[in-house]
Design a protein around this motif. Structure first.
Motif, PDB file in Angstrom:
ATOM      1  N   ALA A   1      16.612   1.776  -4.606  1.00  0.00           N
ATOM      2  CA  ALA A   1      16.926   2.347  -5.923  1.00  0.00           C
ATOM      3  C   ALA A   1      18.367   1.933  -6.225  1.00  0.00           C
ATOM      4  O   ALA A   1      19.243   2.102  -5.377  1.00  0.00           O
ATOM      5  CB  ALA A   1      16.799   3.871  -5.895  1.00  0.00           C
ATOM      6  N   PRO A   2      18.632   1.369  -7.407  1.00  0.00           N
ATOM      7  CA  PRO A   2      19.968   0.804  -7.668  1.00  0.00           C
ATOM      8  C   PRO A   2      21.085   1.842  -7.541  1.00  0.00           C
ATOM      9  O   PRO A   2      20.909   2.994  -7.959  1.00  0.00           O
ATOM     10  CB  PRO A   2      19.857   0.269  -9.099  1.00  0.00           C
ATOM     11  N   HIS A   3      22.199   1.426  -6.944  1.00  0.00           N
ATOM     12  CA  HIS A   3      23.387   2.302  -6.890  1.00  0.00           C
ATOM     13  C   HIS A   3      23.929   2.503  -8.292  1.00  0.00           C
ATOM     14  O   HIS A   3      23.906   1.571  -9.102  1.00  0.00           O
ATOM     15  CB  HIS A   3      24.468   1.666  -6.017  1.00  0.00           C
TER      16      HIS A   3
ATOM     17  N   GLY B   1       0.818  -1.206   0.000  1.00  0.00           N
ATOM     18  CA  GLY B   1       0.000   0.000   0.000  1.00  0.00           C
ATOM     19  C   GLY B   1       0.849   1.252   0.000  1.00  0.00           C
ATOM     20  O   GLY B   1       2.012   1.216  -0.397  1.00  0.00           O
ATOM     21  N   ARG B   2       0.267   2.369   0.449  1.00  0.00           N
ATOM     22  CA  ARG B   2       0.936   3.665   0.307  1.00  0.00           C
ATOM     23  C   ARG B   2       1.322   4.301   1.629  1.00  0.00           C
ATOM     24  O   ARG B   2       1.987   5.328   1.646  1.00  0.00           O
ATOM     25  CB  ARG B   2       0.034   4.635  -0.480  1.00  0.00           C
ATOM     26  N   ALA B   3       0.911   3.729   2.756  1.00  0.00           N
ATOM     27  CA  ALA B   3       1.181   4.374   4.048  1.00  0.00           C
ATOM     28  C   ALA B   3       2.640   4.188   4.444  1.00  0.00           C
ATOM     29  O   ALA B   3       3.113   3.060   4.525  1.00  0.00           O
ATOM     30  CB  ALA B   3       0.276   3.796   5.124  1.00  0.00           C
ATOM     31  N   PRO B   4       3.374   5.287   4.685  1.00  0.00           N
ATOM     32  CA  PRO B   4       4.752   5.148   5.155  1.00  0.00           C
ATOM     33  C   PRO B   4       4.786   4.648   6.604  1.00  0.00           C
ATOM     34  O   PRO B   4       3.880   4.938   7.383  1.00  0.00           O
ATOM     35  CB  PRO B   4       5.306   6.572   5.077  1.00  0.00           C
ATOM     36  N   ALA B   5       5.817   3.885   6.940  1.00  0.00           N
ATOM     37  CA  ALA B   5       6.079   3.495   8.331  1.00  0.00           C
ATOM     38  C   ALA B   5       7.311   4.261   8.778  1.00  0.00           C
ATOM     39  O   ALA B   5       8.360   4.153   8.163  1.00  0.00           O
ATOM     40  CB  ALA B   5       6.310   1.991   8.419  1.00  0.00           C
ATOM     41  N   ARG B   6       7.162   5.053   9.823  1.00  0.00           N
ATOM     42  CA  ARG B   6       8.241   5.957  10.245  1.00  0.00           C
ATOM     43  C   ARG B   6       9.146   5.296  11.287  1.00  0.00           C
ATOM     44  O   ARG B   6       8.810   4.258  11.845  1.00  0.00           O
ATOM     45  CB  ARG B   6       7.632   7.239  10.834  1.00  0.00           C
ATOM     46  N   GLU B   7      10.253   6.006  11.584  1.00  0.00           N
ATOM     47  CA  GLU B   7      11.178   5.575  12.636  1.00  0.00           C
ATOM     48  C   GLU B   7      10.410   5.308  13.929  1.00  0.00           C
ATOM     49  O   GLU B   7       9.546   6.099  14.314  1.00  0.00           O
ATOM     50  CB  GLU B   7      12.204   6.692  12.866  1.00  0.00           C
ATOM     51  N   GLY B   8      10.722   4.187  14.583  1.00  0.00           N
ATOM     52  CA  GLY B   8      10.078   3.851  15.852  1.00  0.00           C
ATOM     53  C   GLY B   8       8.914   2.888  15.709  1.00  0.00           C
ATOM     54  O   GLY B   8       8.412   2.376  16.719  1.00  0.00           O
TER      55      GLY B   8
ATOM     56  N   THR C   1      11.586   7.780  -5.910  1.00  0.00           N
ATOM     57  CA  THR C   1      12.007   7.002  -7.076  1.00  0.00           C
ATOM     58  C   THR C   1      11.266   5.669  -7.116  1.00  0.00           C
ATOM     59  O   THR C   1      10.842   5.205  -8.171  1.00  0.00           O
ATOM     60  CB  THR C   1      13.534   6.778  -7.045  1.00  0.00           C
ATOM     61  N   VAL C   2      11.089   5.067  -5.942  1.00  0.00           N
ATOM     62  CA  VAL C   2      10.327   3.827  -5.812  1.00  0.00           C
ATOM     63  C   VAL C   2       8.838   4.106  -6.039  1.00  0.00           C
ATOM     64  O   VAL C   2       8.074   3.229  -6.414  1.00  0.00           O
ATOM     65  CB  VAL C   2      10.575   3.235  -4.397  1.00  0.00           C
ATOM     66  N   ASN C   3       8.452   5.363  -5.785  1.00  0.00           N
ATOM     67  CA  ASN C   3       7.053   5.805  -5.833  1.00  0.00           C
ATOM     68  C   ASN C   3       6.190   5.019  -4.845  1.00  0.00           C
ATOM     69  O   ASN C   3       5.116   4.514  -5.184  1.00  0.00           O
ATOM     70  CB  ASN C   3       6.473   5.722  -7.253  1.00  0.00           C
ATOM     71  N   GLY C   4       6.688   4.922  -3.628  1.00  0.00           N
ATOM     72  CA  GLY C   4       5.951   4.242  -2.580  1.00  0.00           C
ATOM     73  C   GLY C   4       6.746   4.292  -1.288  1.00  0.00           C
ATOM     74  O   GLY C   4       7.869   4.803  -1.269  1.00  0.00           O
ATOM     75  N   PRO C   5       6.151   3.751  -0.225  1.00  0.00           N
ATOM     76  CA  PRO C   5       6.855   3.787   1.060  1.00  0.00           C
ATOM     77  C   PRO C   5       8.023   2.802   1.096  1.00  0.00           C
ATOM     78  O   PRO C   5       7.932   1.716   0.503  1.00  0.00           O
ATOM     79  CB  PRO C   5       5.768   3.386   2.051  1.00  0.00           C
ATOM     80  N   VAL C   6       9.088   3.189   1.765  1.00  0.00           N
ATOM     81  CA  VAL C   6      10.242   2.319   2.002  1.00  0.00           C
ATOM     82  C   VAL C   6      10.711   2.544   3.434  1.00  0.00           C
ATOM     83  O   VAL C   6      10.493   3.620   4.004  1.00  0.00           O
ATOM     84  CB  VAL C   6      11.418   2.592   1.029  1.00  0.00           C
TER      85      VAL C   6
END
Lengths: 124, 382
Positions: free
Chosen positions: B376-378, B307-314, B336-341
């Motif tokens: 995202a690739p190095h 989905g689209r919801a980001p998960a933050r630190e903690g 770049t991923v166009n989504g949460p990481v």
């Protein structure tokens, strides 16, 4: 049509006994690019000041509080796919939810457009 | 909507502060400095510009210093820093740079840093260090207290530092200093750019090809403006710097690594060369050698929320049946991923790529999978 603002930068625009809730242009500018919006379920009952929605920018998540008490009657599901609309048109297509106002007296405690613009000037 | 926190203590300024203000940047307190979090175009645009063209970052808040051996011997300086970090410094070639970590006696990470063997004539026995802004005072005190006689630390607070990152970075810089085209990744050179002395290294923290450029602070605004004059270059703030390094799977000190994490748990074993793994001789070596042999109890992994919801630190990480197995240390939206990481630490038994996990976001389980990093690739120049 009457629009009122909270100190937390939400607006409510009244049309009959329902109000459309969103965040102000100042708020979207402060947030920066909005990448995610979480909306409440239709039918949910909110008290004034309850967390109504969540808006996330690249940097952080922020709560959107309900300006008044009432029942959620509609949500802007389009924001789930295109959250950037909040930045592009916060007062229009970027609305969050519609709420049936249970206590119109609560609106008296909110700021008018003019008062809100003064408030924004005082904090920026 | 919550109000942004405002710090009341006086903030330090980099030599480029006036440039950021003139460009209309939004300035925020960061590591004691008044720094640009974004310019008017915004974080998403800045992030994408860096991935597609070239972004210019002010990183002058970072700590730059030299470690100098009086006997002009590289080995003397290298041995002094090797007592504090697990990288092989002795075998660095002139102008070669390595990423490493200052370690505590328990093998925790006090800070991460870059170490370069200075190659300029007349500087045999000199190492160039770059440390995090938030840790520089503590780092310098830590290093100075542990140096042997005959080796000294010279902090260079009068230097500026900027990073030019992205697929166009080489073409842009080569128009001013052609020799940078042939510089391999993690090598450096002293060059003149528009008559300004610069120390240029082929490195950065975005996952893109690019350079970090050190110069005298008084020259920094001139160099900054000269690089920005190229139509391929735009200024990039700390906001996009964070989303770029997160997508590149790179650790941010104080978040993904700190005194409670070892380099092995953090997946930084690649930064400990074979000789050091075998010989030890750095703080916490017994723990680190044990973790190399047996595997650590927990490891840093990439996480891809559905989905689209980001998960933050903690954010707490659980198994699908609710067993708590870890915590998110960095998370957000990857343009770049166009989504949460996200990245975080999990028990080793649930760390395989593809493992289904839950992220507890606002009290609700958000399904996620362990994902290979980088997201995202190095695109480093090897």
């Amino acid at each position: 049509m009457t629009t009122r603002y909270t100190k937390d930068h939400e607006y409510i625009r009244l049309e009959g006994d329902a109000g459309t809730v969103g965040i102000s242009d100042y708020a979207q500018q402060q947030l920066g690019d909005v990448v995610f919006v979480e909306l409440p379920s239709v039918g949910k009952t909110l008290a004034k000041g309850d967390e109504a929605a969540v808006v996330e920018s690249v940097k952080a998540a922020s709560e959107v509080y309900s300006p008044v008490s009432g029942e959620v009657v509609e949500v802007n599901s389009a924001l789930e796919e295109t959250p950037g609309t909040v930045n592009e048109d916060p007062a229009g297509r970027g609305w969050f939810l519609k709420i049936r106002v249970t206590n119109p007296g609560e609106l008296d405690g909110l700021m008018t457009e003019e008062q809100y613009q003064e408030f924004v000037k005082s904090i920026s | 909507m919550a109000e942004p926190v405002r710090a009341d203590e006086p903030l330090l300024q980099t030599p480029l502060h006036a440039e950021h203000v003139a460009l209309g940047a939004r300035m925020v307190p960061f590591a004691g400095y008044d720094m640009p979090v974004q310019y008017p175009s915004g974080i998403l645009t800045e992030h994408n510009w860096t991935r597609e063209h070239a972004g210019l970052f002010d990183v002058s808040h970072m700590g730059q210093a030299f470690l100098v051996a009086e006997d002009k011997s590289h080995e003397t300086a290298a041995r002094a820093i090797e007592a504090l970090i697990p990288a092989d410094v002795v075998n660095l070639k002139p102008n070669q740079q390595r990423y490493s970590q200052l370690l505590s006696d328990e093998g925790g990470i006090l800070d991460d840093l870059m170490v370069t063997r200075v190659g300029a004539p007349g500087h045999e026995g000199w190492l160039y260090l770059v440390v995090n802004a938030s840790m520089k005072e503590a780092d310098y005190a830590h290093i100075e207290a542990r140096l042997p006689a005959g080796v000294s630390l010279r902090r260079k607070d009068d230097l500026g530092l900027m990073a030019l990152q992205g697929p166009s970075a080489t073409a842009v810089l080569a128009r001013k200093a052609p020799q940078v085209s042939d510089l391999p990744f993690m090598m450096s050179a002293d060059v003149q750019i528009d008559g300004i002395w610069c120390h240029v290294s082929r490195s950065g923290y975005t996952g893109e090809d690019g350079f970090e450029i050190s110069c005298n602070g008084k020259d920094a605004p001139t160099l900054w403006k000269a690089l920005l004059a190229d139509p391929e270059v735009k200024p990039i703030g700390l906001g996009a710097r964070d989303s770029l390094r997160l997508e590149a799977g790179l650790c941010l000190y104080g978040h993904d690594i700190d005194t409670t994490t070892s380099p092995i748990e953090a997946g930084l074993i690649w930064s400990i060369q074979k000789r050091r793994r075998e010989e030890g001789g750095f703080p916490g070596a017994s723990r680190i050698q044990q973790e190399i042999k047996d595997g650590p109890a927990r490891v840093r992994v990439g996480l891809k929320p559905e989905g689209r919801a980001p998960a933050r630190e903690g954010t707490v990480i659980t198994t699908p049946d609710g067993r708590e197995v870890g915590i998110v240390t960095s998370g957000g939206f990857g343009p770049t991923v166009n989504g949460p990481v996200a990245m975080g630490y999990v028990s080793r038994d649930v760390s395989a790529v593809g493992t289904d996990l839950h992220l507890m976001v606002r009290g609700k389980p958000l399904p996620a999978k362990v994902a290979a990093m980088p997201f995202a690739p190095h695109r480093y120049k090897r």
